[in-house]
Write an enzyme that holds these catalytic residues in place. Structure first.
Site, short mmCIF file in Angstrom:
data_model
loop_
_atom_site.label_atom_id
_atom_site.label_comp_id
_atom_site.label_asym_id
_atom_site.label_seq_id
_atom_site.Cartn_x
_atom_site.Cartn_y
_atom_site.Cartn_z
N TYR A 1 2.45 16.35 -0.36
CA TYR A 1 0.73 16.97 -1.07
C TYR A 1 -0.16 15.72 -0.02
O TYR A 1 -1.73 15.71 0.56
CB TYR A 1 0.14 16.03 -2.73
CG TYR A 1 -1.28 16.16 -2.93
CD1 TYR A 1 -2.16 17.50 -3.03
CD2 TYR A 1 -1.64 15.14 -3.44
CE1 TYR A 1 -3.55 16.87 -2.78
CE2 TYR A 1 -3.11 15.05 -3.15
CZ TYR A 1 -3.52 15.48 -3.06
OH TYR A 1 -5.04 15.68 -2.82
N CYS B 1 -15.92 30.91 -14.30
CA CYS B 1 -15.19 32.46 -13.24
C CYS B 1 -16.95 32.70 -12.76
O CYS B 1 -16.93 33.26 -12.08
CB CYS B 1 -14.15 33.14 -14.23
SG CYS B 1 -12.67 32.92 -15.08
N TYR C 1 0.48 2.93 -13.21
CA TYR C 1 0.63 3.49 -12.57
C TYR C 1 1.26 2.39 -11.13
O TYR C 1 0.61 3.02 -9.83
CB TYR C 1 0.49 4.80 -11.85
CG TYR C 1 0.50 5.51 -12.85
CD1 TYR C 1 1.60 6.15 -13.54
CD2 TYR C 1 -0.83 5.74 -13.48
CE1 TYR C 1 1.82 7.50 -14.53
CE2 TYR C 1 -0.74 7.12 -15.14
CZ TYR C 1 0.91 7.93 -14.97
OH TYR C 1 0.29 8.19 -16.03
N GLU D 1 -6.74 9.55 -2.17
CA GLU D 1 -5.68 10.09 -2.66
C GLU D 1 -5.02 9.33 -3.90
O GLU D 1 -4.70 10.28 -4.20
CB GLU D 1 -4.91 10.95 -1.43
CG GLU D 1 -6.07 11.28 -0.36
CD GLU D 1 -6.16 13.40 -1.89
OE1 GLU D 1 -6.18 13.30 -2.26
OE2 GLU D 1 -7.58 13.67 -1.19
N LEU E 1 -5.89 1.34 -13.86
CA LEU E 1 -5.92 2.30 -13.18
C LEU E 1 -4.23 2.59 -12.94
O LEU E 1 -4.12 3.73 -13.33
CB LEU E 1 -5.38 1.84 -11.30
CG LEU E 1 -7.41 2.35 -10.53
CD1 LEU E 1 -6.74 2.40 -9.37
CD2 LEU E 1 -7.42 3.50 -11.27
N ASP F 1 -2.45 19.65 -5.18
CA ASP F 1 -1.89 18.89 -6.15
C ASP F 1 -1.95 20.18 -7.23
O ASP F 1 -2.26 21.39 -6.89
CB ASP F 1 -3.20 17.83 -6.34
CG ASP F 1 -4.46 18.56 -6.20
OD1 ASP F 1 -4.94 20.20 -6.15
OD2 ASP F 1 -5.80 17.88 -6.15
N GLN G 1 -3.04 11.04 -10.96
CA GLN G 1 -3.33 10.64 -12.28
C GLN G 1 -4.64 10.30 -12.74
O GLN G 1 -4.63 9.53 -14.15
CB GLN G 1 -1.91 9.87 -12.36
CG GLN G 1 -0.78 10.04 -12.29
CD GLN G 1 -0.17 11.01 -13.19
OE1 GLN G 1 -0.10 11.15 -14.51
NE2 GLN G 1 0.43 12.47 -12.25
N CYS H 1 -17.52 31.34 -9.81
CA CYS H 1 -17.13 31.27 -9.03
C CYS H 1 -17.14 31.72 -7.34
O CYS H 1 -16.70 33.40 -7.73
CB CYS H 1 -15.32 31.88 -9.94
SG CYS H 1 -14.01 31.30 -8.19
#
Length: 364
Positions: free
Chosen positions: A133, A213, A95, A50, A93, A151, A55, A216
């Protein structure tokens, strides 16, 4: 679109959506992507995945996840990992505060006498780097606790299901969606439901004008689809323009080694190793003066291609300079590293990729 921070959903709106969990979960069982973190829902694995997925695209995360778990297979191993190893595992990665906070959280658990993440949403939320989250994802997927995990993908799905045009960038609006989602969670399968909602947003209820759609599984419940305008949702206020910064990046090579320096412990890319760089696009005389100041006076600098890197709020436009020297002159605050050391130990941020990709040939 509306931008009302007092978004609330009527009970009848939520009630109409309650029965969608059955077709949603049935679809998820059949169509969920085979991802390594779904094989085993151990809390540590869920947590690592997670944090990595924030990002970052799923396809990019898979090799990082497997490498990270091989090197640091459990929470105590993460707690005691040297920083250089930690950053090297995360290299590319971006961040990097994410993985530093992971280690802080692991150290907090270990110092408290634990070896696993706590089995409580509230205790998870109290750990560094774990927000609502991530706490919800770990609690529901690993421990079966019925809490939402909302999220960006889930926000988009909910905004369309409810045809809500309020600004999802506003915390009160996001909180309202979290409350709505909590009312939809099946108590017996909260982890599967949360993952199904994420998967739906990632593979079917796509951003902008691309929602699929026709395939879905919850189409009949979607208010935006009934309106004929799902692409209009969600609304998010425009981001502020990025700040443009010009940088001159030095690739200084001697004796099959390259000069690296460590950034300060605060600010952008805090504590990371980097190719030396200065603000502005320096002229030839200024470049020679900088090299002389480092004690490197035998190099005839030459131009490299320009590069660009986009951070969240800043864009670097880089001018590259190659300087070939005969000797590894000591430079304060810097080191000289060979190809093996860069490959195994020193993590270079992806901002420097336009120039780091030249190093294998330059250092051979």
């Amino acid at each position: 679109m509306k931008k009302n921070p007092d978004t609330m959903f009527a009970s009848d709106q939520i009630e109409k959506l309650r029965s969608m969990s059955e077709p949603l979960l049935s679809w998820y069982e059949t169509h969920a992507r085979a991802l390594p973190w779904r094989i085993d829902h151990a809390p540590y694995r869920v947590w690592v995945s997670e944090i990595m997925l924030q990002q970052t695209r799923v396809e990019a995360v898979i090799p990082y996840f497997e490498c990270f778990l091989h090197a640091l297979p459990n929470l105590p191993a993460l707690a005691r990992a040297p920083e250089d190893q930690l950053l090297k595992l995360w290299e590319g990665l971006g961040y990097y505060s994410r993985v530093r906070n992971m280690q802080k959280a692991a150290q907090s658990v270990v110092q408290g006498g634990g070896t696993e993440l706590p089995e409580s949403y509230e205790q998870l939320l109290a750990l560094p780097g774990i927000g609502p989250y991530t706490a919800g994802a770990i609690a529901s997927i690993a421990f079966g606790i019925p809490v939402p995990a909302v999220d960006g993908n889930v926000l988009r799905v909910l905004a369309r299901l409810l045809a809500c045009g309020d600004d999802i960038a506003l915390p009160p609006v996001k909180h309202a969606f979290e409350q709505a989602d909590a009312g939809l969670l099946p108590q017996n399968r909260p982890g599967d439901y949360n993952q199904a909602m994420m998967e739906l947003g990632a593979t079917v209820c796509l951003p902008n004008a691309a929602p699929r759609c026709a395939i879905c599984p919850v189409r009949v419940f979607c208010a935006a689809e009934k309106e004929g305008s799902p692409q209009m949702y969600p609304y998010k206020s425009p981001k502020k323009p990025r700040v443009i910064e010009e940088r001159t990046v030095f690739v200084v090579v001697a004796e099959k080694k390259v000069l690296l320096r460590r950034r300060t412990d605060k600010g952008l890319l805090a504590g990371m190793w980097e190719l030396p760089n200065l603000s502005g696009w320096l002229e030839a005389g200024e470049i020679s003066a900088v090299l002389a100041g480092w004690g490197i006076e035998d190099a005839a600098p030459s131009a490299l291609d320009n590069g660009k890197h986009i951070f969240t709020h800043i864009e670097w436009r880089m001018k590259g300079v190659l300087a070939l020297s005969c000797a590894c002159t000591p430079v304060e605050g810097s080191i000289w590293a060979n190809a093996a050391e860069i490959a195994e130990r020193y993590a270079l941020p992806s901002a420097f990729r336009p120039y780091a990709r030249l190093l294998p040939e330059l250092l051979s």
